[in-house]
Design a protein around this motif. Structure first.
Motif, PDB file in Angstrom:
ATOM      1  N   GLY A  14       0.791  -1.233   0.000  1.00 43.77           N
ATOM      2  CA  GLY A  14       0.000   0.000   0.000  1.00 43.77           C
ATOM      3  C   GLY A  14       0.818   1.275   0.000  1.00 43.77           C
ATOM      4  O   GLY A  14       0.340   2.318   0.456  1.00 43.77           O
ATOM      5  N   SER A  15       2.024   1.225  -0.531  1.00 44.33           N
ATOM      6  CA  SER A  15       2.847   2.444  -0.577  1.00 44.33           C
ATOM      7  C   SER A  15       2.335   3.426  -1.637  1.00 44.33           C
ATOM      8  O   SER A  15       2.200   3.075  -2.814  1.00 44.33           O
ATOM      9  N   THR A  16       2.074   4.642  -1.207  1.00 41.11           N
ATOM     10  CA  THR A  16       1.664   5.677  -2.157  1.00 41.11           C
ATOM     11  C   THR A  16       2.860   6.136  -3.003  1.00 41.11           C
ATOM     12  O   THR A  16       2.700   6.520  -4.160  1.00 41.11           O
ATOM     13  N   THR A  17       4.038   6.075  -2.408  1.00 40.69           N
ATOM     14  CA  THR A  17       5.256   6.443  -3.153  1.00 40.69           C
ATOM     15  C   THR A  17       5.422   5.522  -4.358  1.00 40.69           C
ATOM     16  O   THR A  17       5.774   5.967  -5.461  1.00 40.69           O
ATOM     17  N   PRO A  87       8.656   8.950   0.619  1.00 36.86           N
ATOM     18  CA  PRO A  87       7.659   9.692   1.385  1.00 36.86           C
ATOM     19  C   PRO A  87       8.389  10.770   2.185  1.00 36.86           C
ATOM     20  O   PRO A  87       9.573  10.605   2.505  1.00 36.86           O
ATOM     21  N   VAL A  88       7.683  11.832   2.513  1.00 35.19           N
ATOM     22  CA  VAL A  88       8.257  12.859   3.388  1.00 35.19           C
ATOM     23  C   VAL A  88       8.040  12.428   4.834  1.00 35.19           C
ATOM     24  O   VAL A  88       6.909  12.139   5.237  1.00 35.19           O
ATOM     25  N   GLY A  91       9.652  16.334   7.149  1.00 28.13           N
ATOM     26  CA  GLY A  91      10.284  17.281   6.240  1.00 28.13           C
ATOM     27  C   GLY A  91      11.537  16.762   5.553  1.00 28.13           C
ATOM     28  O   GLY A  91      12.311  17.554   5.002  1.00 28.13           O
ATOM     29  N   ILE A 124       6.571  12.497  -1.822  1.00 31.37           N
ATOM     30  CA  ILE A 124       5.132  12.514  -1.535  1.00 31.37           C
ATOM     31  C   ILE A 124       4.932  12.735  -0.045  1.00 31.37           C
ATOM     32  O   ILE A 124       5.593  12.096   0.777  1.00 31.37           O
ATOM     33  N   GLY A 130       3.712  19.573   2.881  1.00 30.44           N
ATOM     34  CA  GLY A 130       4.326  18.965   4.058  1.00 30.44           C
ATOM     35  C   GLY A 130       5.830  18.808   3.986  1.00 30.44           C
ATOM     36  O   GLY A 130       6.418  18.083   4.788  1.00 30.44           O
ATOM     37  N   ARG A 167      -2.435  12.190   0.874  1.00 30.19           N
ATOM     38  CA  ARG A 167      -3.783  12.150   1.458  1.00 30.19           C
ATOM     39  C   ARG A 167      -4.758  13.020   0.662  1.00 30.19           C
ATOM     40  O   ARG A 167      -5.652  13.643   1.222  1.00 30.19           O
TER      41      ARG A 167
END
Ligand code: FMN
Length: 198
Positions: A14-17, A87-88, A91, A124, A130, A167
């Motif tokens: 389920g990684s959005t990256t 992913p971030v 920061g 992302i 973010g 998100r």
């Protein structure tokens, strides 16, 4: 000729990256270039312990999956481009990707083996603003320290690479602008890799 995508998410599912990175890699392939994605969640990678051995031997002395698997993949002379994706986290990039990147100092110490490879970056964040661009710049610094040729996402989006909102309402799949930057990044990495290496 090959382009590697490195997915810095620790998620095994389920990684959005990974969604964004796959979008980018599809566009690298439009140029007829072979691609491979390395998901770092599949490997146990320790951080660099600054032992200095790689300066003397050209190899990393830490006995883990970086040395046994990823060293050969990332050092392959056929690899002419790399897309760094993360992913971030607070920061910046994930600690897992940072560990991998620090271990890759071995390629610099072997005589700048990554020099002139094409590099693109994709970040992302869960929030819209973010720290994606800040994190992108951190990855750009990594690429420049290797002497890589950093490219942006192709026009008309053309800024800092793939910049996505995890998100987004309806999920990253609905972040049309973000996915477009990812696709344009892949297109540019493929375009420049082909121009430099065909
Ligand atoms: C420890 C931690 C720190 C995070 N820090 C940030 C942040 O600083 N900015 C942001 O926009 N999102 C932040 N996020 C959210 C992730 O960047 C976001 O959920 C991203 O889409 C996750 O990518 P993945 O699904 O590929 O793992 C953080 C998530 C975690 C777990």
């Amino acid at each position: 000729m090959k382009v590697i995508g490195i997915c810095g998410s620790p998620k095994t599912e389920g990684s959005t990256t990974l969604i964004g990175l796959k979008k980018a890699m599809e566009q690298v392939e439009v140029h007829g270039i072979e691609t491979e994605i390395i998901e770092i969640s599949k490997y146990n990678i320790s951080g660099c312990d600054a032992c200095g051995d790689c300066s003397k031997t050209g190899y990393c002395s830490i006995n883990d999956e970086f040395s046994s698997v990823l060293f050969d993949k990332l050092g392959d002379k056929e690899v002419k481009g790399v897309i760094f994706a993360t992913p971030v986290y607070f920061g910046g990039m994930t600690s897992q990707l940072k560990a991998l990147i620090d271990r890759c100092v071995v390629f610099r110490r072997r005589g700048f083996e990554w020099e002139n490879r094409v590099a693109g970056v994709l970040t992302i964040g869960g929030s819209r603003n973010g720290g994606q661009e800040l994190t992108a710049m951190d990855l750009v610094a990594t690429a420049m320290i290797h002497g890589m040729v950093v490219v942006p996402d192709a026009s008309p989006t053309s800024h800092f690479g793939g910049i996505l909102h995890g998100r987004h309402q309806g999920g990253v799949e609905n972040d049309e602008i973000g996915l477009q930057t990812a696709a344009n990044l892949g297109f540019k990495v493929g375009e420049i890799t082909k121009k430099l290496y065909s």
